[in-house]
Design a protein around this motif. Structure first.
Motif, PDB file in Angstrom:
ATOM      1  N   SER A  46       0.828  -1.204   0.000  1.00 53.59           N
ATOM      2  CA  SER A  46       0.000   0.000   0.000  1.00 53.59           C
ATOM      3  C   SER A  46       0.860   1.250   0.000  1.00 53.59           C
ATOM      4  O   SER A  46       0.504   2.261  -0.602  1.00 53.59           O
ATOM      5  N   SER A  48      -2.741   0.804  -9.215  1.00 53.25           N
ATOM      6  CA  SER A  48      -3.835  -0.117  -8.947  1.00 53.25           C
ATOM      7  C   SER A  48      -4.164  -0.909 -10.207  1.00 53.25           C
ATOM      8  O   SER A  48      -4.080  -0.402 -11.311  1.00 53.25           O
ATOM      9  N   SER A  67      -6.964  -1.640 -11.133  1.00 55.41           N
ATOM     10  CA  SER A  67      -8.189  -1.107 -11.721  1.00 55.41           C
ATOM     11  C   SER A  67      -7.951   0.200 -12.456  1.00 55.41           C
ATOM     12  O   SER A  67      -8.868   0.747 -13.038  1.00 55.41           O
ATOM     13  N   LEU A  95      -6.064   7.780   5.765  1.00 50.81           N
ATOM     14  CA  LEU A  95      -5.250   6.613   5.433  1.00 50.81           C
ATOM     15  C   LEU A  95      -3.871   6.671   6.080  1.00 50.81           C
ATOM     16  O   LEU A  95      -3.284   5.635   6.407  1.00 50.81           O
ATOM     17  N   SER A 122      -6.654   4.052  10.462  1.00 51.85           N
ATOM     18  CA  SER A 122      -6.856   3.161   9.313  1.00 51.85           C
ATOM     19  C   SER A 122      -5.922   1.953   9.325  1.00 51.85           C
ATOM     20  O   SER A 122      -5.749   1.297   8.298  1.00 51.85           O
ATOM     21  N   VAL A 175      -7.036  -1.356   7.669  1.00 54.36           N
ATOM     22  CA  VAL A 175      -7.490  -1.278   6.283  1.00 54.36           C
ATOM     23  C   VAL A 175      -6.349  -1.693   5.363  1.00 54.36           C
ATOM     24  O   VAL A 175      -5.238  -1.192   5.474  1.00 54.36           O
ATOM     25  N   THR A 176      -6.639  -2.639   4.474  1.00 54.17           N
ATOM     26  CA  THR A 176      -5.615  -3.089   3.523  1.00 54.17           C
ATOM     27  C   THR A 176      -6.250  -3.319   2.156  1.00 54.17           C
ATOM     28  O   THR A 176      -7.404  -3.715   2.053  1.00 54.17           O
ATOM     29  N   GLY A 177      -5.489  -3.061   1.116  1.00 58.95           N
ATOM     30  CA  GLY A 177      -5.850  -3.445  -0.245  1.00 58.95           C
ATOM     31  C   GLY A 177      -7.174  -2.937  -0.760  1.00 58.95           C
ATOM     32  O   GLY A 177      -7.890  -3.682  -1.410  1.00 58.95           O
ATOM     33  N   GLN A 178      -7.506  -1.701  -0.509  1.00 60.67           N
ATOM     34  CA  GLN A 178      -8.780  -1.167  -0.964  1.00 60.67           C
ATOM     35  C   GLN A 178      -8.581  -0.118  -2.052  1.00 60.67           C
ATOM     36  O   GLN A 178      -7.559   0.534  -2.113  1.00 60.67           O
ATOM     37  N   VAL A 179      -9.577   0.017  -2.907  1.00 57.14           N
ATOM     38  CA  VAL A 179      -9.630   1.101  -3.881  1.00 57.14           C
ATOM     39  C   VAL A 179     -10.784   1.992  -3.450  1.00 57.14           C
ATOM     40  O   VAL A 179     -11.914   1.524  -3.322  1.00 57.14           O
ATOM     41  N   TYR A 180     -10.505   3.246  -3.191  1.00 60.43           N
ATOM     42  CA  TYR A 180     -11.526   4.191  -2.757  1.00 60.43           C
ATOM     43  C   TYR A 180     -11.926   5.065  -3.936  1.00 60.43           C
ATOM     44  O   TYR A 180     -11.090   5.684  -4.566  1.00 60.43           O
TER      45      TYR A 180
END
Length: 112
Positions: free
Chosen positions: A14, A24, A26, A84, A89, A92-97
């Motif tokens: 991250s 990312s 995505s 973040l 946080s 929290v791991t590996g998220q796309v906001y």
């Protein structure tokens, strides 16, 4: 309190993504939809709208595209970045906001 923010773990994936060393997965999908993504106000975006023949109409259309009922502000991005980087946080791991005022929710799904 244990220091678990990514800012204190430079080898964490991250942290690599946050620093721009890793993109990312995505991102390419979002690149294709860049013109239809959420709008963040800035001096540049204001100049762009002002260059339109009917800038008032463009502003009205942009507002309609965003279920949040407003356009994004730079602080909307900054608030997520601050959170973040905080100890709040740490789990929290590996998220796309997606920070777009709900705009992508209104986009059609891609056809396979």
């Amino acid at each position: 309190m244990r220091g678990g923010s990514i800012a204190t773990q430079p080898k964490h994936p991250s942290a690599s993504a946050a620093s721009g060393r890793r993109r990312s997965s995505s991102t390419s999908a979002h690149d294709a939809e860049r013109d239809r993504a959420g709008w963040i106000n800035s001096d540049l975006s204001e100049a762009y709208i002002d260059s339109m023949p009917d800038s008032a109409q463009v502003r009205r259309e942009l507002l309609v595209m965003h279920p949040a009922g407003r356009l994004g502000e730079p602080k909307d991005i900054g608030n997520l970045a601050v959170w973040l980087a905080s100890d709040e946080s740490t789990f929290v791991t590996g998220q796309v906001y997606v920070i777009d005022g709900g705009r992508t929710k209104k986009l059609p799904l891609p056809v396979p």
